[in-house]
Design an enzyme around this catalytic site. Structure first.
Site, PDB file in Angstrom:
ATOM      1  CB  SER A  48     122.362  16.798  90.349  1.00 28.74           C
ATOM      2  OG  SER A  48     123.559  17.239  89.846  1.00 28.74           O
ATOM      3  CD  GLU A  58     120.919  18.146  94.204  1.00 30.97           C
ATOM      4  OE1 GLU A  58     121.064  18.994  93.644  1.00 30.97           O
ATOM      5  OE2 GLU A  58     121.878  17.166  94.568  1.00 30.97           O
ATOM      6  NE  ARG A  62     122.711  20.086  96.206  1.00 34.48           N
ATOM      7  CZ  ARG A  62     123.898  20.534  96.481  1.00 34.48           C
ATOM      8  NH1 ARG A  62     124.038  21.274  97.462  1.00 34.48           N
ATOM      9  NH2 ARG A  62     124.617  20.388  95.645  1.00 34.48           N
TER      10      ARG A  62
END
Length: 298
Positions: free
Chosen positions: A221, A291, A171
């Site tokens: 998410s 996230e 990420r």
């Protein structure tokens, strides 16, 4: 400095004081001072140059699927890349403009009999966002197939990063630190069996439908995967499914998602996130890191 972008760029698609909740997957977000939809790389370049020369804040958004914009909105210029779309195919490689959806790119790869993009079949983001965040699912990620990234730097220079220079990690990417504007990316794929590619894509999409709360607005998410754990299981084991503040709730279907069940505000979402972090840390001593990207003014 007081500017009127509509007068400055009369041929561009520009909206003033536009609510961003119309464009985010959470259905949340206050107004952008100026919302610009570039249709070409040249238009992106003109806006980046203008923002740099006039010292204006410039925020770049893609399909806004993994994003929470605060209720006060975003000051300055918001560059919404969703109309900068296109795919060029050369043998086993694809060059894709930043606003193109990952879902569309995965489908295009399948149509060409190319394998490597199946994991993205149901991911609702854009290619620019996928590169920026190194999006991934089902044991695949952007970095696996990335060849290069084309950007415009914040001072208006064109630049190409090799895969190694782009530094995609979990990420993360170098663009998150340089704030370069991603305009396109190239991917190296392989010839494959279309029957197998289609079956894999269908399987991934069915898994998403079965396990994820796709019927409700969310940012996907909510938390990154902590080392050695799964965020959803930690949240579920802490008894937090169904925990609600205002219109935001920890999904009863998948604990890793915070969903908008009734006209939630960004404040509702943030309070849920903070509570989940506190409870999980108290119980398991694991720090959950969002996230979802959080931006804008309160």
């Amino acid at each position: 400095m007081i500017v009127d972008l509509i007068n400055e760029f009369p041929t561009m698609e520009i909206l003033k004081n536009e609510l961003l909740n119309k464009y985010t997957h959470t259905a949340i977000g206050g107004p952008a001072d100026w919302l610009v939809f570039p249709h070409s790389i040249e238009e992106v370049h003109k806006i980046v140059d203008f923002a740099h020369e006039n010292e204006l804040l410039l925020t770049v958004l893609g399909n806004s699927s993994n994003l929470l914009i605060k209720d006060g909105g975003i000051r300055g210029i918001v560059l919404m890349m969703t109309k900068l779309v296109g795919i060029r195919h050369d043998a086993d490689s694809l060059t894709v403009l930043a606003g193109t959806l990952t879902i569309d790119t995965s489908e295009y790869a399948y149509q060409q009999g190319l394998t490597g993009f199946e994991w993205a079949a149901g991911i609702p983001g854009s290619i620019g966002g996928a590169v920026y965040m190194n999006a991934g699912a089902y044991n695949g990620e952007t970095n696996d197939i990335l060849a290069s990234v084309d950007v415009i730097t914040r001072n208006g220079k064109y630049k190409t990063y090799t895969k190694e220079e782009a530094k995609l990690n979990y990420r993360d990417s170098v663009m998150q630190h340089t704030h370069d504007v991603i305009i396109a990316a190239s991917f190296q794929l392989q010839k494959g069996d279309k029957t197998i590619i289609r079956a894999t894509m269908d399987d991934f999409n069915q898994r998403r439908r079965d396990k994820q709360p796709l019927e409700l607005p969310s940012a996907g998410s909510t938390f990154k995967r902590p080392t050695g754990y799964y965020a959803g299981k930690l949240i579920m084991d802490a008894g937090l499914q169904g925990y609600r503040v205002g219109g935001a709730e920890v999904s009863k279907k998948h604990a890793g998602f915070v969903v908008n069940i009734d006209h939630a505000t960004a404040s509702d979402f943030l309070q849920v996130i903070k509570h989940v972090q506190a409870v999980v840390y108290e119980k398991d001593k694991v720090k959950l890191e969002p996230e979802v990207r959080i931006m804008g003014s309160d």
